[in-house]
Design an enzyme around this catalytic site. Structure first.
Site, PDB file in Angstrom:
ATOM      1  CE  LYS A 249      -4.072   2.095   2.031  1.00 13.59           C
ATOM      2  NZ  LYS A 249      -3.719   3.477   1.806  1.00 13.59           N
ATOM      3  CE  LYS A 438      -8.649   1.846   4.378  1.00 14.98           C
ATOM      4  NZ  LYS A 438      -9.032   3.122   3.841  1.00 14.98           N
TER       5      LYS A 438
HETATM    6  P1  AMP Z   1      -9.111   4.200   0.970  1.00 18.15           P
HETATM    7  O1  AMP Z   1      -9.371   5.259  -0.025  1.00 18.15           O
HETATM    8  O2  AMP Z   1      -9.017   4.711   2.376  1.00 18.15           O
HETATM    9  O3  AMP Z   1     -10.067   3.087   0.844  1.00 18.15           O
HETATM   10  O4  AMP Z   1      -7.645   3.592   0.694  1.00 18.15           O
HETATM   11  C1  AMP Z   1      -7.353   3.232  -0.564  1.00 18.15           C
HETATM   12  C2  AMP Z   1      -6.264   4.141  -1.099  1.00 18.15           C
HETATM   13  O5  AMP Z   1      -4.994   3.551  -0.934  1.00 18.15           O
HETATM   14  C3  AMP Z   1      -6.399   4.287  -2.578  1.00 18.15           C
HETATM   15  O6  AMP Z   1      -7.208   5.352  -2.892  1.00 18.15           O
HETATM   16  C4  AMP Z   1      -5.011   4.506  -3.073  1.00 18.15           C
HETATM   17  O7  AMP Z   1      -4.738   5.882  -3.139  1.00 18.15           O
HETATM   18  C5  AMP Z   1      -4.144   3.918  -2.005  1.00 18.15           C
HETATM   19  N1  AMP Z   1      -3.374   2.748  -2.457  1.00 18.15           N
HETATM   20  C6  AMP Z   1      -2.072   2.580  -2.211  1.00 18.15           C
HETATM   21  N2  AMP Z   1      -1.628   1.420  -2.682  1.00 18.15           N
HETATM   22  C7  AMP Z   1      -2.689   0.804  -3.256  1.00 18.15           C
HETATM   23  C8  AMP Z   1      -2.860  -0.443  -3.901  1.00 18.15           C
HETATM   24  N3  AMP Z   1      -1.859  -1.306  -4.068  1.00 18.15           N
HETATM   25  N4  AMP Z   1      -4.103  -0.742  -4.346  1.00 18.15           N
HETATM   26  C9  AMP Z   1      -5.134   0.126  -4.179  1.00 18.15           C
HETATM   27  N5  AMP Z   1      -5.028   1.323  -3.579  1.00 18.15           N
HETATM   28  C10 AMP Z   1      -3.814   1.670  -3.109  1.00 18.15           C
END
Ligand code: AMP
Length: 588
Positions: A249, A438
């Protein structure tokens, strides 16, 4: 529909405040519109001429509107300004002033005509553009009735405030069709794939609601981005989703990159292709903002590193330090999100785009394909020797310990944690589901106390750190009963250049030819250089978690150096017993 009639609908909508009442009134308005009008009215209701992601702005300040009114009604600018001060509302002033000049002949202008003029305002740029914008409005003021003038001037000012959000507009379309909101979620699914309100509304009315099943991504229209749920341990993740694909991530900027090959059919067309470019590229943020101009390096990299007719891919852009071969922290990456001095920023903070998903390729939607297939296709899109656009690594995992080990590894590399994704999951635009989970270090900031660790060895650094001769450092705690040192963390980030240098200088005086006998270290944690127990570091971490790899049985999550403890001898370091207690108290 005439614009005057549209204005009286707006007046009517303005009198109610409940969302339900607004929805009903919008539904009534929609039912009287021609489908062509329905393609633009949703934007007018929101004070725009196109979806926000097109970036078409009126660029008119209140002063320009005052000028337009003064010009239309043959008044002095200060007089108009004074009038506005008394009413406190420019729209109302323009309405009153227009009423006072009833001698001007009103014309019956259609919505389409007024929309066309407003669109022209968004297109005016450069020197003299403020004047031409004011001229367009002034002429409309002279032609339209007073109520129309009131609402017309609120559009470029962004002061309509009718409560016509995207969701309310979709509700209203459902209401128009079936008298309730029951079709909204169905229509919204299409909107999430193609958030072009006018297009969706017009299509549904023209073709019937089932048309939404056929609406697919379009290069140049951002797709609402899929989001992740959160869990707080590897075990929870495996229990919830079973086998998963684990990716790092990244703590950067989520970007959706739209790529379209130029169609070069002949010399005549070729002239329109800028600088012999192969692709037209558009880049969007998570908030669907068009930000292509901020990332010229990604645009250039597409030319060199991607091969397709068209595609939409998603990933995370991060600042990258080529000398140390590491990603930069978010605070530095974010400096790339700027409108000015873009070239200078691009030079100072080069980016890596870590691509992790593919939503569309070569004329075909990939949304319904399982993640494993999308990943495979994504790989085929990116050149194997690409340097700026990289395929994010991923690994299929079923064992929670392996998942935790990957988490520790990525945290050690200075990343944010991991994303675990269901391999069979489809891409659901805008959804937050357990198909993506995540696991971030920040959720687990449970350790209030620091741990004093002994430096056991280190790895030779890469890039800039190679010059220092030190990369990640292996640290451990002391087991009194066995008089042994057991590992607990490998620290790879969070130290200043100065601290690395100090650590290297201190370590060099204690280098061991081979692993000291009193060390118990798993094979995976073997170091390039071993150091006799001497240096004590005070280490802060987010959590103490069980570990199968670290011989203390525990691992520090996101360890970072608090300070050197020159005052402590290695036997004074935190003991294995203390760690056991600390871990239990943290749990409680
Ligand atoms: P959230 O928006 O809180 O659900 O967290 C997801 C966010 O993590 C995404 O919007 C991306 O900006 C970030 N991200 C970082 N690495 C990844 C990954 N490998 N796959 C998907 N999202 C990622």
């Amino acid at each position: 529909m005439q614009f005057a009639q549209f204005a009286s609908y707006l007046h009517d909508i303005e009198t109610v405040s409940s969302r339900l009442a607004i929805t009903e009134k919008l539904a009534k308005l929609f039912s009287e519109l021609h489908t062509d009008e329905l393609a633009v009215v949703p934007y007018l209701l929101q004070g725009r001429v196109a979806p926000a992601y097109r970036g078409l702005e009126f660029g008119m300040a209140e002063k320009s509107l005052l000028k337009a009114a003064a010009q239309a009604f043959g008044l002095d600018l200060p007089d108009v300004a004074r009038h506005v001060r008394t009413t406190g509302d420019l729209g109302e002033s323009v309405e009153t002033l227009r009423r006072a000049f009833m001698s001007m002949e009103e014309k019956t202008l259609s919505i389409a005509h007024v929309y066309g003029e407003l669109y022209r305002i968004t297109q005016a740029t450069g020197e003299g553009s403020q004047e031409s914008k004011a001229n367009i409005l002034a002429f409309l003021f002279t032609q339209l009735d007073p109520l129309s003038c009131k609402y017309l001037c609120r559009i470029p000012l962004g002061q309509l405030r009718l409560g016509a959000s995207d969701v309310t507009i979709l509700d209203a379309v459902s209401w128009m069709l079936v008298g309730d909101k029951s079709l909204r979620s169905k229509i919204e699914k299409a909107y999430q794939v193609r958030p072009n309100l006018g297009y969706i509304c017009a299509q549904v009315v023209k073709m019937g609601v089932d048309v939404v099943e056929t609406i697919s991504p379009q290069v140049g229209t951002p797709i609402l981005m899929m989001k992740a749920e959160r869990l707080s341990s590897g075990a929870e993740i495996i229990k919830k989703i079973g086998q998963c694909m684990v990716e790092p991530k990244y703590d950067g900027l989520r970007l959706q990159v739209h790529i379209q090959k130029y169609k070069v059919q002949g010399a005549e067309h070729k002239e329109q292709v800028p600088n012999d470019k192969k692709y037209s590229v558009e880049i969007y943020t998570r908030g669907l903002e068009l930000v292509t101009h901020m990332y010229p390096d990604i645009v250039d990299a597409v030319e060199r590193e991607v091969g397709c007719t068209n595609a939409i891919m998603e990933g995370e852009a991060l600042g990258y330090d080529e000398t140390t071969d590491t990603f930069l922290p978010f605070q530095q990456t974010i400096q790339r999100k700027r409108k000015h001095d873009v070239a200078e920023a691009a030079k100072r903070i080069p980016l890596r785009f870590m691509a992790f998903d593919l939503l569309y390729m070569n004329g075909e939607s990939c949304l319904h394909k399982p993640l494993v297939e999308r990943k495979a296709q994504l790989q085929s899109l990116i050149a194997s020797d690409a340097s700026t656009i990289r395929l994010s690594p991923h690994e299929q995992v079923t064992d929670p310990h392996r998942l935790e080990a990957l988490f520790d590894q990525y945290i050690g590399e200075g990343l944010e944690g991991i994303m675990a994704k269901r391999p069979e999951s489809v891409y659901k635009p805008g959804a937050r589901e357990f198909s993506w989970v995540k696991l971030k270090r920040s959720y687990s900031s449970k350790v209030n106390d620091t741990v004093d660790c002994v430096v056991m060895g280190y790895d030779a650094g890469k890039g800039k750190r190679a010059a220092f001769g030190i990369g990640a450092v292996l640290v451990g705690v002391y087991e009194q009963s066995a008089q042994r040192y057991l590992t607990i963390a490998k620290i790879g980030t969070g130290m200043t250049d100065e601290e690395w240098k100090t650590l290297k200088a201190n370590s060099e005086k204690r280098i061991a030819k081979s692993k000291p006998d009193e060390y118990t270290v798993a094979k995976e944690m073997e170091c390039d250089v071993w150091v006799h127990p001497h240096i004590v570091l005070e280490v802060r971490s987010d959590e103490i978690t069980q570990s199968k790899i670290h011989t203390s049985g525990w691992s520090l999550r996101f360890p970072r150096l608090e300070r050197f403890r020159a005052d402590k001898r290695p036997h004074d370091a935190t003991t294995k017993d203390e760690i056991d207690t600390l871990a239990v108290s943290q749990k409680n």
